[in-house]
Write a protein that holds these residues in place. Sequence first.
Motif, PDB file in Angstrom:
ATOM      1  N   ILE A 113     -16.057   9.524  34.121  1.00 20.49           N
ATOM      2  CA  ILE A 113     -15.898   8.118  33.765  1.00 20.49           C
ATOM      3  C   ILE A 113     -14.773   7.853  32.773  1.00 20.49           C
ATOM      4  CG2 ILE A 113     -18.258   7.405  34.270  1.00 20.49           C
ATOM      5  CD1 ILE A 113     -18.841   7.627  31.303  1.00 20.49           C
ATOM      6  N   MET A 129     -13.876   1.563  27.781  1.00 17.60           N
ATOM      7  CA  MET A 129     -13.383   1.882  26.437  1.00 17.60           C
ATOM      8  C   MET A 129     -13.497   0.645  25.552  1.00 17.60           C
ATOM      9  SD  MET A 129     -12.135   4.123  24.371  1.00 17.60           S
ATOM     10  CE  MET A 129     -11.343   4.064  22.756  1.00 17.60           C
ATOM     11  N   SER A 143      -9.828  -0.948  25.522  1.00 22.28           N
ATOM     12  CA  SER A 143      -8.956  -1.196  26.647  1.00 22.28           C
ATOM     13  C   SER A 143      -9.684  -2.216  27.524  1.00 22.28           C
ATOM     14  CB  SER A 143      -8.719   0.124  27.372  1.00 22.28           C
ATOM     15  OG  SER A 143      -7.824  -0.046  28.421  1.00 22.28           O
ATOM     16  N   LYS A 162       1.818  10.104  23.687  1.00 26.82           N
ATOM     17  CA  LYS A 162       1.772   8.667  23.369  1.00 26.82           C
ATOM     18  C   LYS A 162       2.024   8.439  21.884  1.00 26.82           C
ATOM     19  CE  LYS A 162      -0.720   7.326  27.330  1.00 26.82           C
ATOM     20  NZ  LYS A 162      -1.632   6.474  28.020  1.00 26.82           N
ATOM     21  N   PRO A 179     -10.901   9.432  30.851  1.00 22.95           N
ATOM     22  CA  PRO A 179      -9.855  10.448  30.934  1.00 22.95           C
ATOM     23  C   PRO A 179      -9.961  11.491  29.819  1.00 22.95           C
ATOM     24  CG  PRO A 179      -8.972   8.435  29.984  1.00 22.95           C
ATOM     25  CD  PRO A 179     -10.382   8.122  30.400  1.00 22.95           C
ATOM     26  N   CYS A 231     -18.301  10.283  26.977  1.00 26.42           N
ATOM     27  CA  CYS A 231     -17.335   9.754  27.944  1.00 26.42           C
ATOM     28  C   CYS A 231     -16.128  10.678  28.101  1.00 26.42           C
ATOM     29  CB  CYS A 231     -16.864   8.370  27.517  1.00 26.42           C
ATOM     30  SG  CYS A 231     -18.148   7.116  27.625  1.00 26.42           S
ATOM     31  N   HIS A 232     -15.565  11.137  26.976  1.00 28.42           N
ATOM     32  CA  HIS A 232     -14.319  11.901  27.053  1.00 28.42           C
ATOM     33  C   HIS A 232     -14.552  13.407  27.219  1.00 28.42           C
ATOM     34  CE1 HIS A 232     -11.570   8.561  26.631  1.00 28.42           C
ATOM     35  NE2 HIS A 232     -12.330   8.072  25.674  1.00 28.42           N
ATOM     36  N   ASN A 261     -19.595  10.125  18.871  1.00 27.33           N
ATOM     37  CA  ASN A 261     -19.284   8.834  19.492  1.00 27.33           C
ATOM     38  C   ASN A 261     -18.523   8.889  20.810  1.00 27.33           C
ATOM     39  OD1 ASN A 261     -20.121   6.833  17.267  1.00 27.33           O
ATOM     40  ND2 ASN A 261     -18.837   8.308  16.167  1.00 27.33           N
ATOM     41  N   CYS A 262     -17.745   9.921  21.017  1.00 27.33           N
ATOM     42  CA  CYS A 262     -16.809   9.880  22.137  1.00 27.33           C
ATOM     43  C   CYS A 262     -17.112  10.918  23.221  1.00 27.33           C
ATOM     44  CB  CYS A 262     -15.377  10.107  21.645  1.00 27.33           C
ATOM     45  SG  CYS A 262     -15.009   9.433  20.011  1.00 27.33           S
TER      46      CYS A 262
HETATM   47  C1  HEC Z   1     -18.377   4.559  27.119  1.00 30.87           C
HETATM   48  C2  HEC Z   1     -17.314   5.476  27.397  1.00 30.87           C
HETATM   49  C3  HEC Z   1     -16.267   5.704  26.301  1.00 30.87           C
HETATM   50  C4  HEC Z   1     -16.490   6.034  24.989  1.00 30.87           C
HETATM   51  C5  HEC Z   1     -17.833   6.185  24.277  1.00 30.87           C
HETATM   52  C6  HEC Z   1     -15.198   6.227  24.408  1.00 30.87           C
HETATM   53  N1  HEC Z   1     -14.213   6.022  25.330  1.00 30.87           N
HETATM   54 FE1  HEC Z   1     -12.202   6.192  25.017  1.00 30.87          FE
HETATM   55  N2  HEC Z   1     -11.839   5.627  26.906  1.00 30.87           N
HETATM   56  C7  HEC Z   1     -12.802   5.371  27.858  1.00 30.87           C
HETATM   57  C8  HEC Z   1     -12.144   4.988  29.095  1.00 30.87           C
HETATM   58  C9  HEC Z   1     -12.836   4.612  30.407  1.00 30.87           C
HETATM   59  C10 HEC Z   1     -10.754   5.019  28.836  1.00 30.87           C
HETATM   60  C11 HEC Z   1      -9.624   4.677  29.817  1.00 30.87           C
HETATM   61  C12 HEC Z   1      -9.265   3.238  29.597  1.00 30.87           C
HETATM   62  C13 HEC Z   1      -8.199   2.756  30.522  1.00 30.87           C
HETATM   63  O1  HEC Z   1      -8.171   3.171  31.669  1.00 30.87           O
HETATM   64  O2  HEC Z   1      -7.379   1.937  30.047  1.00 30.87           O
HETATM   65  C14 HEC Z   1     -10.608   5.425  27.454  1.00 30.87           C
HETATM   66  C15 HEC Z   1      -9.387   5.573  26.840  1.00 30.87           C
HETATM   67  C16 HEC Z   1      -9.209   6.094  25.576  1.00 30.87           C
HETATM   68  C17 HEC Z   1      -7.941   6.383  24.975  1.00 30.87           C
HETATM   69  C18 HEC Z   1      -6.575   6.164  25.612  1.00 30.87           C
HETATM   70  C19 HEC Z   1      -6.224   7.376  26.397  1.00 30.87           C
HETATM   71  C20 HEC Z   1      -4.864   7.209  27.035  1.00 30.87           C
HETATM   72  O3  HEC Z   1      -4.579   7.983  27.983  1.00 30.87           O
HETATM   73  O4  HEC Z   1      -4.115   6.331  26.635  1.00 30.87           O
HETATM   74  C21 HEC Z   1      -8.183   6.894  23.737  1.00 30.87           C
HETATM   75  C22 HEC Z   1      -7.176   7.354  22.720  1.00 30.87           C
HETATM   76  C23 HEC Z   1      -9.617   6.912  23.569  1.00 30.87           C
HETATM   77  N3  HEC Z   1     -10.211   6.420  24.705  1.00 30.87           N
HETATM   78  C24 HEC Z   1     -10.266   7.356  22.435  1.00 30.87           C
HETATM   79  C25 HEC Z   1     -11.631   7.277  22.240  1.00 30.87           C
HETATM   80  C26 HEC Z   1     -12.283   7.660  21.029  1.00 30.87           C
HETATM   81  C27 HEC Z   1     -11.572   8.207  19.786  1.00 30.87           C
HETATM   82  C28 HEC Z   1     -13.613   7.425  21.194  1.00 30.87           C
HETATM   83  C29 HEC Z   1     -14.737   7.631  20.207  1.00 30.87           C
HETATM   84  C30 HEC Z   1     -14.583   7.002  18.932  1.00 30.87           C
HETATM   85  C31 HEC Z   1     -13.781   6.920  22.528  1.00 30.87           C
HETATM   86  N4  HEC Z   1     -12.570   6.843  23.139  1.00 30.87           N
HETATM   87  C32 HEC Z   1     -15.010   6.591  23.093  1.00 30.87           C
HETATM   88  C33 HEC Z   1     -14.183   5.456  27.698  1.00 30.87           C
HETATM   89  C34 HEC Z   1     -14.828   5.718  26.502  1.00 30.87           C
END
Ligand code: HEC
Length: 440
Positions: free
Chosen positions: A195, A225, A220, A207, A197, A185-186, A181-182
């Motif tokens: 795209i 996100m 977010s 955190k 962090p 992007c991550h 799932n993640c």
């Molecule tokens: C489509 C792209 C995408 C997907 C898929 C995605 N994320 Fe994210 N995520 C982001 C972005 C962009 C940010 C930065 C958001 C912001 O700037 O506030 C983020 C931020 C986060 C943060 C906060 C990081 C911080 O520095 O505070 C966490 C934790 C996180 N994601 C977890 C996950 C997890 C776990 C999954 C899978 C279940 C996931 N993300 C799936 C794009 C994605």
Amino acid sequence: MNIPQDRTRLFETLAGLLATQLIVFGLGYYMLNEPMRIAESQTQILQIQLDDAMTLYAQNCSVCHGLAGEGIGAIPALNNSALQTMAYEDLTKTIARGRFNTAMPAWSKEDGGALSDYQISELVGLIQSGDWNATRDRVVNLGLAPLVPFVTDPDPALLAEVANLPDGLTLQNAITIYAANCVACHGADGLGTGIAPALNDPLVREKTTDELTRTVTFGSAGTLMAGWSNALTTQEIASMISLVQRWDEVPAGILPAPNVPIPTTEESIALGGDLFAANCSRCHGPEGQGTPRAPALNVKLFLTDTSDLAIQQIVTNGVPGTAMPVWGDRMTESEIQAIVGFIRQWEATAPEVAVPAKGGGGGPPWMRNNTQTTTTPSGGQQGTVQGQGQGQGQAQSQQTAWWQAIDWRILLLLTGGLSIAFTLIFLGFESLHRRPRKRE
Ligand code: HEC
Ligand code: HEC
Ligand code: HEC
């Protein structure tokens, strides 16, 4: 006496008629043309909207729906005819509200997404009448090409090792969820992408659990996100948080970055060439043939043995303990990828053995561009590249502009006006000419 006067009046009447006709004809032509002109400017607006939409697509959608709308894995393609003919409202609703219980997030601001209604309508325009080849180029030029497949398999041996860590099963489970799932992007090993962090990062580990849980549960607002409360259980979300907090215990390489070639466009290769000339050629030689200061890059063995990803990593991190600098702190990921694309295109013609050069001289066509910009100060390379692009565009539009700029209607009115003026002058001369004769 009467006859010439009648003639003059006749001429005057004729001239008046002619002038009126010309004006009527000119105006009529203009009015007939007006709808065409409106249509033209509407086409222009549509072009601007499609152009905006390509950037929006690159920034928000390509990670899941692919470089050119072709879909990735189980995620559907957007470049299909069913969507082209789908009702405008239905397509808008799909994008605005997302699809419940799937990875497709809601995008409208009303639903917590990042896009305005206007931007969503632009995207609908792209899906229904856009150019996916141009979209692909846009995605690549912005350095947003998805290089990590949406779903990546964890390395089985390393995943088995994780089970030996304290509460290892929770971590194992979380890594599997992350891979599904993640990761797109991550990034591989949680190291981030263009795209999103890095999650495998000391700053994120600092955190609080509450803060992280809130982000993963509700997303977010206004970013890519999305909230995961629909797709993951509370327990699964908790396991994701412990993965994020304990990532330093997880062996590196468990979610490896796949070895895919970095996609290129004409623009990205030109950018790569300019950046290479400005930053690398003084050590690696203008044609990458090596110098006494640094090894050849334009040589068969190096290029066949080294993947795009490996070159990108070398350039980003430098080679510690040698003269090869770190570039990751001076260039963006997309700039480094552009250089890699530029280096990669040497492969087809690379010599078996490098012949390090002392001077420059001649060479294949792309080098001529390079040598022109070799003197550019490093700080200004990007500006130079953009400047060149604009220069080319202007030259092209100037070439076609001179005849396009001449408007039919202006020509017509000019001709009309001139012919009226000539007629009147002619008639004036004629009557002046006749009157003195009469008096004689
Ligand atoms: C489509 C792209 C995408 C997907 C898929 C995605 N994320 Fe994210 N995520 C982001 C972005 C962009 C940010 C930065 C958001 C912001 O700037 O506030 C983020 C931020 C986060 C943060 C906060 C990081 C911080 O520095 O505070 C966490 C934790 C996180 N994601 C977890 C996950 C997890 C776990 C999954 C899978 C279940 C996931 N993300 C799936 C794009 C994605
Ligand atoms: C995090 C991954 C992800 C992102 C980012 C994403 N989508 Fe989707 N999208 C999906 C998935 C998964 C589906 C399939 C949902 C389903 O099963 O109905 C989907 C479905 C769609 C559909 C319906 C396709 C069909 O054939 O019915 C459209 C249209 C669409 N997405 C447009 C977009 C647009 C436009 C963007 C960018 C603003 C975007 N998506 C971003 C994952 C994503
Ligand atoms: C100050 C001189 C210098 C500059 C500038 C420089 N390099 Fe290097 N580079 C080196 C040296 C020295 C090595 C060999 C390191 C070693 O011994 O492994 C090297 C190695 C490399 C390698 C690995 C080659 C191999 O055979 O393994 C790549 C790829 C590379 N550089 C790319 C670049 C790129 C791209 C740039 C410009 C962005 C650049 N370098 C700028 C000095 C330089």
